[in-house]
Design an enzyme around this catalytic site. Structure first.
Site, short mmCIF file in Angstrom:
data_model
loop_
_atom_site.label_atom_id
_atom_site.label_comp_id
_atom_site.label_asym_id
_atom_site.label_seq_id
_atom_site.Cartn_x
_atom_site.Cartn_y
_atom_site.Cartn_z
N GLU A 21 -13.29 7.32 89.92
CA GLU A 21 -12.96 5.91 90.20
C GLU A 21 -12.72 5.26 88.83
OE1 GLU A 21 -16.26 3.61 91.79
OE2 GLU A 21 -14.96 1.96 92.46
N HIS A 57 -15.36 5.24 104.01
CA HIS A 57 -15.88 4.86 102.68
C HIS A 57 -16.28 3.39 102.74
CE1 HIS A 57 -15.33 5.12 98.02
NE2 HIS A 57 -16.27 4.25 98.36
N1 ADE Z 1 -21.50 1.09 95.22
C1 ADE Z 1 -20.89 0.21 96.03
N2 ADE Z 1 -19.58 0.20 95.80
C2 ADE Z 1 -19.34 1.11 94.83
C3 ADE Z 1 -18.18 1.58 94.15
N3 ADE Z 1 -16.96 1.10 94.43
N4 ADE Z 1 -18.32 2.52 93.20
C4 ADE Z 1 -19.54 3.01 92.91
N5 ADE Z 1 -20.64 2.61 93.50
C5 ADE Z 1 -20.55 1.67 94.47
ZN ZN Z 2 -17.64 3.28 97.16
#
Ligand code: ADE
Ligand code: ZN
Length: 337
Positions: free
Chosen positions: A200, A17
């Site tokens: 997230e 990731h």
């Molecule tokens: N693009 C880069 N980092 C990200 C993240 N943590 N969440 C969503 N899009 C992203």
């Molecule tokens: Zn990410």
């Protein structure tokens, strides 16, 4: 644990990731801005670093997209990727599956192939010279329309042998997975593997959507699954990987303290969780720092760290044989240590 840093350093690691644009260190940003004659609103590296204080995902994304504006030529994308590979080689990372965001660049008039080939050539050289294997994931920006994602999908088709999968990133809340159902289906039909950021900042429903509507092979982040018992059951049953990013969660205020990072609970529940760095130049740490800071904050044992390292390979898109080879190596090393 004695020698935590040494233990983490020595184990082979898989980074699953990582947004390549998020590995853009300020020193290189200044260098590339200068050679491309582009001005950036900072006078020094220190000033840039001082600006990296975020209250949420969007505040970060605004700065991250601004930083990416200085990338113009194939050489720029090569240099960005090469710098990343040199850095993670020093941390004993053996396999990377990295995201790039084509639309961040094509929207500014940079050609798709310029971005792709710069990144790809560096990855090829990294495999040859540094022994780092790789997969490449083209990520659709979810704040843009599905039509725009389809344009990117179409641009990718002549190069589809160089791209392993598609992802979904950028501003999560208000841009649910179902917005991209058709382009994910088309991507799957072309043989791309699928993953998506979900849960997230967005709710557990977005993780359901990533599973049932987008039909992903892997969830990026996924923290919010803990709000929904039935969802956890499903993720455990399918051993669906969740690529967690502790320092990112801390910097974007998904958690207030690393001590609150719910990793032990997730492992106890039987979730297939892995640790990664997301945007290391912005969040203060690559793979090793993510492991070390987390291990210190929540007191991970040597066995738990070994399991997380093995999970990283298990959740990767390597072949079964390659996964097995790395897991055996990790076990052998951890036993000796
Ligand atoms: N693009 C880069 N980092 C990200 C993240 N943590 N969440 C969503 N899009 C992203
Ligand atoms: Zn990410």
């Amino acid at each position: 644990m004695k020698n935590l840093a040494q233990f983490v350093q020595a184990l082979p690691k898989a980074e699953l990731h990582l947004h390549i644009e998020g590995s853009f260190e300020p020193e290189l940003m200044f260098e590339i801005a200068k050679r491309n004659n582009i001005s950036i609103p900072f006078n020094s590296v220190e000033e840039v670093k001082a600006a990296y204080k975020f209250n949420n995902l969007q505040e970060f994304l605004d700065i991250y997209y601004a930083g990416a504006n200085v990338l113009i030529t194939e050489q720029d994308f090569f240099d960005l990727t090469w710098a990343y590979l040199i850095k993670v080689h020093s941390q004993n990372v053996k396999h990377v599956e990295l995201f790039f965001d084509p639309q961040t660049h094509t929207e500014r008039g940079v050609e798709f192939h310029t971005v792709l080939l710069g990144i790809y050539k560096a990855l090829e050289q990294g495999e040859k010279e540094l022994g780092i294997s790789f997969r490449l994931i083209m990520s659709y920006l979810r704040h843009l329309s599905e039509e725009s994602a389809f344009e990117t999908f179409n641009q990718s088709l002549p190069f589809k042998d160089l791209i392993d999968g598609v992802g979904l990133d950028s501003s999560e809340v208000g841009n649910p997975p179902e917005k991209f159902e058709k382009v994910f289906q088309a991507s799957a039909e072309e043989g791309y593997k699928l993953c998506a950021h979900a849960g997230e900042e967005g709710p557990a429903e977005y993780i359901w959507g990533a599973l049932d509507i987008l039909r992903v092979d892997r969830i990026d982040h996924g923290n919010r699954c803990l709000d929904d018992e039935k969802l956890v059951e499903r993720l455990v049953k399918e051993q669906m990987p969740l690529t967690l990013c502790p320092l990112s969660n801390l910097e974007l205020k998904v958690i207030q303290d690393l001590k609150d990072f719910p990793l032990k609970r997730m492992m106890e529940l039987g979730l297939l969780v892995t640790l990664h760095s997301d945007d290391p130049a912005y969040f203060g740490g690559y793979m090793n720092e993510n492991f070390i800071e987390t291990a210190k904050a929540i007191d991970l044992s040597k066995e738990e760290i070994g399991t997380l390292m093995k999970n990283g390979f298990e959740a990767s898109w390597l072949t079964t044989e390659e996964k097995e080879k790395w897991k055996v190596e990790i076990d052998a090393f951890a036993k000796e240590y």
